[in-house]
Scaffold this motif. Structure first.
Motif, PDB file in Angstrom:
ATOM      1  N   GLY A  47       2.565  10.302  -9.672  1.00 54.65           N
ATOM      2  CA  GLY A  47       1.910  10.082 -10.959  1.00 54.65           C
ATOM      3  C   GLY A  47       2.606   9.042 -11.824  1.00 54.65           C
ATOM      4  N   LYS A  48       3.219   8.030 -11.186  1.00 55.57           N
ATOM      5  CA  LYS A  48       3.960   7.003 -11.943  1.00 55.57           C
ATOM      6  C   LYS A  48       3.071   5.777 -12.176  1.00 55.57           C
ATOM      7  CE  LYS A  48       7.924   9.272 -11.578  1.00 55.57           C
ATOM      8  NZ  LYS A  48       8.573   9.896 -12.720  1.00 55.57           N
ATOM      9  N   LYS A  49       3.019   5.328 -13.408  1.00 56.26           N
ATOM     10  CA  LYS A  49       2.157   4.192 -13.732  1.00 56.26           C
ATOM     11  C   LYS A  49       2.931   2.958 -14.175  1.00 56.26           C
ATOM     12  CE  LYS A  49      -1.833   6.994 -14.938  1.00 56.26           C
ATOM     13  NZ  LYS A  49      -1.170   8.337 -14.912  1.00 56.26           N
ATOM     14  N   TYR A  81      13.568   8.501 -11.823  1.00 52.51           N
ATOM     15  CA  TYR A  81      12.922   8.353 -10.515  1.00 52.51           C
ATOM     16  C   TYR A  81      13.362   7.039  -9.867  1.00 52.51           C
ATOM     17  CZ  TYR A  81       9.135   7.587  -7.114  1.00 52.51           C
ATOM     18  OH  TYR A  81       8.413   7.342  -5.975  1.00 52.51           O
ATOM     19  N   HIS A  82      13.677   7.089  -8.555  1.00 52.54           N
ATOM     20  CA  HIS A  82      14.047   5.887  -7.815  1.00 52.54           C
ATOM     21  C   HIS A  82      13.243   5.834  -6.521  1.00 52.54           C
ATOM     22  CE1 HIS A  82      17.413   3.479  -5.509  1.00 52.54           C
ATOM     23  NE2 HIS A  82      16.354   2.738  -5.770  1.00 52.54           N
ATOM     24  N   LEU A  83      12.508   4.741  -6.347  1.00 52.87           N
ATOM     25  CA  LEU A  83      11.792   4.499  -5.097  1.00 52.87           C
ATOM     26  C   LEU A  83      12.477   3.322  -4.411  1.00 52.87           C
ATOM     27  CD1 LEU A  83       9.409   4.878  -3.125  1.00 52.87           C
ATOM     28  CD2 LEU A  83       8.015   3.460  -4.645  1.00 52.87           C
ATOM     29  N   CYS A  84      12.963   3.535  -3.181  1.00 52.88           N
ATOM     30  CA  CYS A  84      13.757   2.506  -2.519  1.00 52.88           C
ATOM     31  C   CYS A  84      13.099   2.080  -1.206  1.00 52.88           C
ATOM     32  CB  CYS A  84      15.159   3.051  -2.255  1.00 52.88           C
ATOM     33  SG  CYS A  84      16.298   1.795  -1.653  1.00 52.88           S
ATOM     34  N   VAL A  85      12.984   0.772  -1.014  1.00 52.89           N
ATOM     35  CA  VAL A  85      12.394   0.220   0.206  1.00 52.89           C
ATOM     36  C   VAL A  85      13.528  -0.243   1.119  1.00 52.89           C
ATOM     37  CG1 VAL A  85      10.891  -1.565   1.150  1.00 52.89           C
ATOM     38  CG2 VAL A  85      10.399  -0.590  -1.109  1.00 52.89           C
ATOM     39  N   VAL A  86      13.576   0.294   2.336  1.00 50.76           N
ATOM     40  CA  VAL A  86      14.643  -0.109   3.254  1.00 50.76           C
ATOM     41  C   VAL A  86      14.029  -0.457   4.615  1.00 50.76           C
ATOM     42  CG1 VAL A  86      15.201   2.310   3.813  1.00 50.76           C
ATOM     43  CG2 VAL A  86      16.903   0.538   4.203  1.00 50.76           C
ATOM     44  N   TYR A  87      14.554  -1.494   5.241  1.00 57.93           N
ATOM     45  CA  TYR A  87      14.013  -1.984   6.513  1.00 57.93           C
ATOM     46  C   TYR A  87      14.846  -1.453   7.673  1.00 57.93           C
ATOM     47  CZ  TYR A  87      11.023  -4.890   3.704  1.00 57.93           C
ATOM     48  OH  TYR A  87      10.062  -5.296   2.808  1.00 57.93           O
ATOM     49  N   THR A  88      14.174  -1.230   8.806  1.00 56.92           N
ATOM     50  CA  THR A  88      14.891  -0.605   9.918  1.00 56.92           C
ATOM     51  C   THR A  88      16.030  -1.483  10.442  1.00 56.92           C
ATOM     52  OG1 THR A  88      13.140  -1.408  11.380  1.00 56.92           O
ATOM     53  CG2 THR A  88      13.033   0.899  10.708  1.00 56.92           C
ATOM     54  N   ASN A  89      15.945  -2.800  10.217  1.00 60.14           N
ATOM     55  CA  ASN A  89      17.084  -3.627  10.664  1.00 60.14           C
ATOM     56  C   ASN A  89      18.253  -3.579   9.680  1.00 60.14           C
ATOM     57  OD1 ASN A  89      15.977  -5.154   8.646  1.00 60.14           O
ATOM     58  ND2 ASN A  89      15.616  -6.990   9.896  1.00 60.14           N
ATOM     59  N   GLN A  90      18.093  -2.816   8.611  1.00 60.75           N
ATOM     60  CA  GLN A  90      19.221  -2.594   7.684  1.00 60.75           C
ATOM     61  C   GLN A  90      19.884  -1.246   7.958  1.00 60.75           C
ATOM     62  OE1 GLN A  90      16.878  -2.869   4.003  1.00 60.75           O
ATOM     63  NE2 GLN A  90      17.958  -4.771   3.525  1.00 60.75           N
ATOM     64  N   VAL A 138       0.835  -1.215   0.000  1.00 60.52           N
ATOM     65  CA  VAL A 138       0.000   0.000   0.000  1.00 60.52           C
ATOM     66  C   VAL A 138       0.862   1.256   0.000  1.00 60.52           C
ATOM     67  CG1 VAL A 138      -2.216  -0.751   0.934  1.00 60.52           C
ATOM     68  CG2 VAL A 138      -0.325  -0.314   2.503  1.00 60.52           C
ATOM     69  N   THR A 139       1.970   1.195   0.696  1.00 63.55           N
ATOM     70  CA  THR A 139       2.832   2.381   0.760  1.00 63.55           C
ATOM     71  C   THR A 139       3.492   2.639  -0.598  1.00 63.55           C
ATOM     72  OG1 THR A 139       3.263   1.665   3.017  1.00 63.55           O
ATOM     73  CG2 THR A 139       4.524   3.541   2.215  1.00 63.55           C
ATOM     74  N   ILE A 140       3.896   1.566  -1.269  1.00 63.48           N
ATOM     75  CA  ILE A 140       4.460   1.720  -2.620  1.00 63.48           C
ATOM     76  C   ILE A 140       3.417   2.360  -3.535  1.00 63.48           C
ATOM     77  CG2 ILE A 140       5.203   0.426  -4.679  1.00 63.48           C
ATOM     78  CD1 ILE A 140       6.601  -1.562  -2.709  1.00 63.48           C
ATOM     79  N   ALA A 141       2.184   1.861  -3.435  1.00 64.61           N
ATOM     80  CA  ALA A 141       1.109   2.423  -4.266  1.00 64.61           C
ATOM     81  C   ALA A 141       0.931   3.909  -3.972  1.00 64.61           C
ATOM     82  CB  ALA A 141      -0.193   1.672  -4.007  1.00 64.61           C
ATOM     83  N   ALA A 188       7.435 -10.417  -5.166  1.00 62.82           N
ATOM     84  CA  ALA A 188       6.119 -10.167  -5.759  1.00 62.82           C
ATOM     85  C   ALA A 188       5.108  -9.766  -4.688  1.00 62.82           C
ATOM     86  CB  ALA A 188       5.637 -11.398  -6.509  1.00 62.82           C
ATOM     87  N   ALA A 189       5.315 -10.281  -3.464  1.00 58.95           N
ATOM     88  CA  ALA A 189       4.375 -10.021  -2.377  1.00 58.95           C
ATOM     89  C   ALA A 189       4.314  -8.539  -2.007  1.00 58.95           C
ATOM     90  CB  ALA A 189       4.773 -10.832  -1.153  1.00 58.95           C
ATOM     91  N   LEU A 190       5.346  -7.778  -2.351  1.00 58.28           N
ATOM     92  CA  LEU A 190       5.369  -6.360  -1.983  1.00 58.28           C
ATOM     93  C   LEU A 190       4.691  -5.475  -3.021  1.00 58.28           C
ATOM     94  CD1 LEU A 190       9.015  -5.868  -0.617  1.00 58.28           C
ATOM     95  CD2 LEU A 190       7.008  -6.789   0.542  1.00 58.28           C
ATOM     96  N   LEU A 191       4.300  -6.076  -4.154  1.00 63.46           N
ATOM     97  CA  LEU A 191       3.800  -5.249  -5.251  1.00 63.46           C
ATOM     98  C   LEU A 191       2.291  -5.002  -5.151  1.00 63.46           C
ATOM     99  CD1 LEU A 191       5.780  -6.889  -8.189  1.00 63.46           C
ATOM    100  CD2 LEU A 191       6.246  -4.691  -7.085  1.00 63.46           C
ATOM    101  N   PRO A 192       1.887  -3.757  -5.226  1.00 63.15           N
ATOM    102  CA  PRO A 192       0.458  -3.449  -5.217  1.00 63.15           C
ATOM    103  C   PRO A 192      -0.149  -3.727  -6.600  1.00 63.15           C
ATOM    104  CG  PRO A 192       1.712  -1.428  -5.464  1.00 63.15           C
ATOM    105  CD  PRO A 192       2.717  -2.541  -5.342  1.00 63.15           C
ATOM    106  N   THR A 193      -1.459  -3.888  -6.637  1.00 64.46           N
ATOM    107  CA  THR A 193      -2.109  -3.961  -7.944  1.00 64.46           C
ATOM    108  C   THR A 193      -2.378  -2.524  -8.387  1.00 64.46           C
ATOM    109  OG1 THR A 193      -4.207  -4.193  -6.788  1.00 64.46           O
ATOM    110  CG2 THR A 193      -3.210  -6.212  -7.640  1.00 64.46           C
ATOM    111  N   GLY A 194      -2.457  -2.338  -9.679  1.00 68.02           N
ATOM    112  CA  GLY A 194      -2.661  -0.984 -10.184  1.00 68.02           C
ATOM    113  C   GLY A 194      -1.547  -0.594 -11.119  1.00 68.02           C
ATOM    114  N   PRO A 195      -0.381  -0.176 -10.558  1.00 67.84           N
ATOM    115  CA  PRO A 195       0.708   0.221 -11.451  1.00 67.84           C
ATOM    116  C   PRO A 195       1.208  -0.979 -12.262  1.00 67.84           C
ATOM    117  CG  PRO A 195       1.136   0.905  -9.180  1.00 67.84           C
ATOM    118  CD  PRO A 195      -0.037  -0.004  -9.144  1.00 67.84           C
ATOM    119  N   ASP A 196       1.805  -0.662 -13.372  1.00 70.56           N
ATOM    120  CA  ASP A 196       2.359  -1.667 -14.257  1.00 70.56           C
ATOM    121  C   ASP A 196       3.824  -1.883 -13.862  1.00 70.56           C
ATOM    122  OD1 ASP A 196       2.404  -3.326 -16.331  1.00 70.56           O
ATOM    123  OD2 ASP A 196       2.294  -1.787 -17.914  1.00 70.56           O
TER     124      ASP A 196
END
Ligand code: SF4
Lengths: 209, 466
Positions: free
Chosen positions: A75-77, A146-155, A65-68, A87-95
Motif C-alpha cells: 500500500g505504498k504510494k 520501509y525498505h525495498l531493495c533490488v539485488v541481482y543474482t550476479n551480486q 512491474v515487480t517493484i509496482a 529511471a528505466a526500472l521505475l514503474p508508472t503509478g507510484p510517486d
C-alpha cells in the motif's frame, strides 16, 4: 610531560618487548562457496524468509512491474529513491521522490525507500550497501519505516568472505550490511522485529541477464 | 592515574554480593530463562558451521598477531583514519577519555549526546562526567534505555537488562515515558522505545559510539548491532565521537570476515545480526561532518604486559562465556560488581582495575571449562583464573580460609543440586563457608576434596586437546 599518544605507545612497546616475527594466521575456514547457482539463490531466499522479509523473484527487464507489485502489496504510494536510481526500472503509478539533500525530517515523513545494493550473502541473508548513487546515502535506508531493495543474482555470493571481498575499492565508502528488518533480542532474548531501523524489508531478486 | 572499571573499585566482594542476589528468585528465574534461550540458539547456529573450529583458530591467531605488533597497528590505524578525515585522540585513563569527550561536545556548544551501547564508556563512567558538565547523555540501545530509565545496573555484556522480564520492562517504560497505556507484547515495548527516541535521533547534533573492530589497514571502524539505533547514532549527528580500547584493532579489512561470522552466532545465536555499520573517516554528503576517535588504554597495556594472561585482550565481548557459566547462571551479573560480568569479568576486571580491588573475582568459578569451550576466540579462561589466583596468593591478597571458602563457593554455586544440598545442611560444620559470609550454606561434609590433579593436569588429560 609526554603526550598521551607517546606514553601509550611506549607502554605498548614495553609490554610486548622486542618485536617477534609475525604470528602466522591460518585461514582454513571456508572462503569459497560450493553450491550451484540455483541452490545459492534458494538459500538466500530461505534466509530472508527466516527474517520475515518478503521476497520477489523476476527476470531482468521485469524490475518495474515487480517493484509496482511489491509497493502495491504494501500500500505504498510515495517512495524515496537515491539520486542515481535507474529511471528505466521505475514503474508508472507510484510517486517517486529523488533524494537530493532532503532534510532528515522530510525523510522521516516518507513512506519508504527503494534502492539497489552492492552485494548480497546467501548464507546469512545479508544485503550489503556501499551507499553509491543507486543505493543512496545511509539516512535514506535508515529513517523510513520501509525498505525495498533490488539485488541481482550476479551480486549474490554464498559465503561471508566472498561477499565482503566483493566490495573491492568500495570497502572504504560507508558500508552497511542488512540482515532482515531492524530487530532486538533485548527482551527475554527473543528476536523481536522492528525497533529503530525500517520495520519492513522486501527484496527483489533479479536473475542477471 | 585514574584507571576505572565502572564502579568496581567500590563494589561489594563477589561472595557478599552473590549471597544477596541468590535470595532474589525472580532475578534468578529471569537470568536462567534468558541464558537457556540464548544457549539453545547459539548451539544450533554453531553446529551448522563445518568450519567453526577453523574460524576460531584464525580469530585467535589474528588477535595474537595484533597484540604482538600493537604499536605499529595503532599508528597505522591513526594514519589511515586521519587521511580519511577522522581525528584520532589518545586517552591514558578514564578521566582523560571523559575530558576529551566533554571538550569536543562543549566546543560545539552542545548539551545533548545520543549514545549507542559502548562498554568503554561504562568503564570510564562517561555519563557521570557528561552530566557533571551539564550535558545529557541519551542511551539508545533498548537494554541500556531500560537500565538508564530504571536507574539500574547492567548485568550482562550483550543484553544488559537480561535480569528484567517483559512485565518489569513494561512497568519501567510506562512510568518513565509517561505512558497511560502500553501493550504487553515485546513488539509493543520495542515500539514504545522507537517513539520515545525518534525525536532525539532527529534532533541531537552529537553522536557517541564504541567499536567492535577497527581496521589498521584502512582506518575503518565497525559497529555491530541489531536495532538500528547504532546506525542512527553514527549517521545522523553532525559530530561523531567513537571510543574503543586499543585492543579492538584488527590488521586488515579481510579480518572482518572472520569476526563477523563468529560474533553474531556466539552473541545472540543469529547467523548474522541485523546491521553492521563500517565507515572510514568522513564521507561528504553522507553522515557526520566531523569524526573523532578516542583510543583508550585504561589499564589495557598492563594486561598486555603479562604474557600469561595477555589473551584476555582477545575478547570480542560476545558473552557466550557468561551464558555458559554455571556460576553466572546462578548469580546473574550484578554479583561481579563490574560492568564486565561472568567468566570474562572475573579475569578482566581484576587485571584492569588492579588485583587489590577484586581479590575474590578470580574465585567466582568452578573451573569447569565451559567458558573456554564456547569462546569464539579461544581464550583459556580457566588457565588465566588459576594464574590470577596464584598472583593473589603471592601478593598475600587473600587469607587461606577465605580462598578455600571462595573456591568452595564457586564449586557450590556452579550446580543447583549442590546449592540445594548446601542450603539444607545448615546444622553441619560451619567452616569454612562462614568465612565467606554464606552462613546457612555450611556443608562441610559436602565439600569437595582438594583435587589430586591440578586443573591444568586434568585439563590436558581430559578435554584440553579438543
Ligand atoms: S571471553 Fe570469549 S566467550 Fe567470553 S565474552 Fe569474550 S570472546 Fe566471548
Amino acid at each position: 610531560m609526554s603526550t598521551a599518544r607517546e606514553e601509550i605507545l611506549q607502554r605498548v612497546r614495553t609490554a610486548i618487548g622486542t618485536q617477534a616475527p609475525e604470528e602466522p594466521v591460518q585461514r582454513e575456514y571456508r572462503q569459497a562457496g560450493t553450491l550451484s547457482e540455483e541452490a545459492k539463490i534458494d538459500l538466500f531466499i530461505d534466509r530472508l524468509h527466516d527474517y520475515n522479509a518478503e521476497v520477489y523473484r523476476c527476470a531482468a527487464g521485469e524490475e518495474a512491474v515487480t517493484i509496482a507489485e511489491a509497493l502495491t502489496a504494501r500500500g505504498k504510494k510515495r517512495i524515496l529513491i537515491p539520486p542515481g536510481f535507474p529511471a528505466a526500472l521505475l514503474p508508472t503509478g507510484p510517486d517517486f521522490v529523488r533524494d537530493t539533500a532532503l532534510d532528515y525530517r522530510d525523510i522521516d515523513a516518507t513512506e519508504g525507500a527503494l534502492t539497489c545494493a552492492t552485494a548480497a550473502i546467501a548464507m546469512t541473508g545479508s544485503l550489503i550497501l556501499t551507499h553509491s548513487a543507486t543505493e543512496g546515502r545511509r539516512a535514506l535506508t535508515l529513517i523510513p519505516d520501509y525498505h525495498l531493495c533490488v539485488v541481482y543474482t550476479n551480486q549474490l555470493f554464498e559465503t561471508v568472505p566472498e561477499g565482503l571481498r566483493a566490495l573491492g575499492g568500495r570497502r572504504t565508502s560507508p558500508v552497511t550490511t542488512i540482515a532482515g528488518p531492524s530487530a532486538t533480542a533485548d527482551i527475554e532474548m527473543t528476536r523481536v522485529k522492528g525497533v529503530h531501523g525500517p520495520r519492513v524489508l522486501d527484496v527483489i531478486v533479479v536473475a542477471a541477464g | 592515574m585514574s584507571i576505572r572499571v565502572g564502579e568496581s573499585a567500590q563494589a561489594a566482594t563477589f561472595p557478599k554480593a552473590a549471597k544477596k542476589l541468590l535470595q532474589n528468585t525472580q532475578l534468578r528465574r529471569n537470568v536462567r530463562r534468558a541464558t537457556d534461550t540464548i544457549r539453545g540458539k547459539r548451539a544450533k547456529v554453531v553446529d551448522e558451521m563445518p568450519d567453526w573450529q577453523a574460524l576460531r583458530t584464525a580469530a585467535q591467531q589474528i588477535k595474537k598477531r595484533t597484540l604482538r605488533n600493537l604499536d605499529s597497528y595503532l599508528v597505522q590505524f591513526e594514519k589511515a583514519c586521519a587521511e580519511a578525515g577522522g581525528k584520532v585522540h589518545w586517552a591514558r585513563d578514564a578521566d582523560e577519555a571523559n575530558a576529551i569527550v566533554v571538550g569536543i561536545i562543549q566546543s560545539h556548544n552542545q548539551k545533548e549526546v545520543i549514545k549507542v551501547k559502548t562498554m568503554t564508556s561504562d568503564e570510564t563512567r562517561l555519563n557521570h562526567a557528561l552530566e557533571a558538565a551539564g550535558i545529557s547523555p541519551y542511551e539508545t540501545d533498548l537494554a541500556d534505555l531500560i537500565i538508564q530509565l530504571g536507574n539500574d545496573k547492567p548485568s550482562h555484556i550483550v543484553v544488559p537488562a537480561l535480569h528484567k522480564n517483559k512485565s518489569e520492562i513494561r512497568q519501567i517504560f510506562m512510568e518513565q515515558m509517561g505512558l497511560k497505556e502500553l501493550g504487553h507484547a515485546p513488539e509493543d515495548l520495542a515500539g514504545a522505545a522507537r517513539n520515545f527516541l525518534r525525536e532525539r535521533f532527529l534532533r541531537v547534533k552529537v553522536g557517541f559510539s564504541g567499536a567492535n573492530f577497527a581496521v589498521a589497514e584502512t582506518g575503518s571502524v565497525c559497529v555491530v548491532e541489531s536495532e538500528g539505533n547504532g546506525r542512527m547514532c553514527v549517521t545522523l549527528p553532525d559530530v561523531l565521537i567513537t571510543m574503543f580500547g586499543v585492543e579492538k584493532i584488527v590488521p586488515t579489512f579481510d579480518d572482518l570476515e572472520v569476526f563477523l561470522q563468529l560474533l553474531p552466532r556466539s552473541a545472540t545465536g543469529e547467523r548474522m545480526n541485523p546491521y553492521n555499520s563500517i565507515w572510514t573517516g568522513v564521507t561528504p554528503g553522507d553522515g557526520p561532518k566531523e569524526f573523532h576517535v578516542i583510543l583508550l588504554d585504561n589499564g589495557r597495556t598492563k594486561v598486555l604486559a603479562d604474557e600469561e594472561s595477555r589473551e584476555t585482550l582477545h575478547c570480542i565481548r560476545c558473552a557466550a562465556c557468561l551464558n555458559a557459566c554455571p556460576v553466572y547462571r546462578q548469580t546473574g551479573g550484578h554479583a561481579y560488581g563490574s560492568i564486565y560480568s561472568g567468566p570474562i569479568g572475573a579475569i578482566l576486571t581484576p587485571q584492569l582495575q588492579g588485583m587489590q580491588h577484586s581479590t575474590t573475582l578470580p574465585y567466582a568459578s568452578s573451573l569447569c571449562g565451559a567458558c573456554y569451550e564456547v569462546c569464539p576466540v579461544k581464550i583459556n579462561i580457566p588457565e588465566i583464573l588459576i594464574h590470577l589466583r596464584r598472583k593473589i596468593v603471592e601478593s598475600g591478597g587473600a587469607a587461606l580460609t577465605e580462598r578455600m571458602g571462595m573456591a568452595v563457593a564457586g564449586y557450590t554455586l556452579a550446580d543447583s543440586g549442590r546449592l540445594g544440598t548446601a542450603q539444607k545442611l545448615v546444622q553441619l560444620g560451619r567452616q569454612p563457608l562462614d568465612a565467606i559470609g554464606l552462613p546457612g550454606w555450611s556443608a562441610a561434609r559436602d565439600l569437595p576434596e582438594i583435587p589430586k590433579q591440578t586443573f591444568r593436569e586434568w585439563w590436558k588429560s581430559s578435554r584440553g586437546g579438543k
